[in-house]
Design a protein around this motif. Structure first.
Motif: not given
Length: 114
Positions: A35-56
């Motif tokens: 998978i791409g880097q962006y998709e991997a980072e988005a997946l990792t953020l969600e799996l780690q329950n990391t909140e983002t300032a705005r929706p991905l």
């Protein structure tokens, strides 16, 4: 159909590419998908329950489906051609099943959010 879960996100030591490893929930079988880097980072953020300032993007798609009265039922990694995997989103809208073509990385990202 084989039900899987995300086992891990890995980085190749030789070229820094990412892959998601899916694990069969009933057996000791794995499916690695590049998978791409962006998709991997988005997946990792969600799996780690990391909140983002705005929706991905995947959060936006989930909210859009919900606001339109739909529900993601499941995703299906349904084909591989020339070493490229293909996936489908299966969405229930008022009892009508809609299938939408998707990249596996986007489908997996949406599934873990739904």
């Amino acid at each position: 159909m084989i039900e899987v879960e995300v086992d891990s996100i890995r980085v190749s030591l030789t070229n820094q590419q990412r892959l998601v490893v899916l694990k069969d929930i009933n057996d000791d079988r794995y499916l690695p998908i590049w998978i791409g880097q962006y998709e991997a980072e988005a997946l990792t953020l969600e799996l780690q329950n990391t909140e983002t300032a705005r929706p991905l993007t995947h959060d936006l798609l989930k909210l859009t489906i919900e606001q339109m009265g739909g529900k993601l039922v499941h995703i299906l990694v349904n084909d591989v051609r020339k070493e490229i995997y293909y996936a489908r989103l299966v969405i229930d809208i008022d009892g009508r099943m809609i299938e939408v073509d998707a990249r596996p990385s986007d489908a997996i990202n949406l599934a873990i959010r739904a």
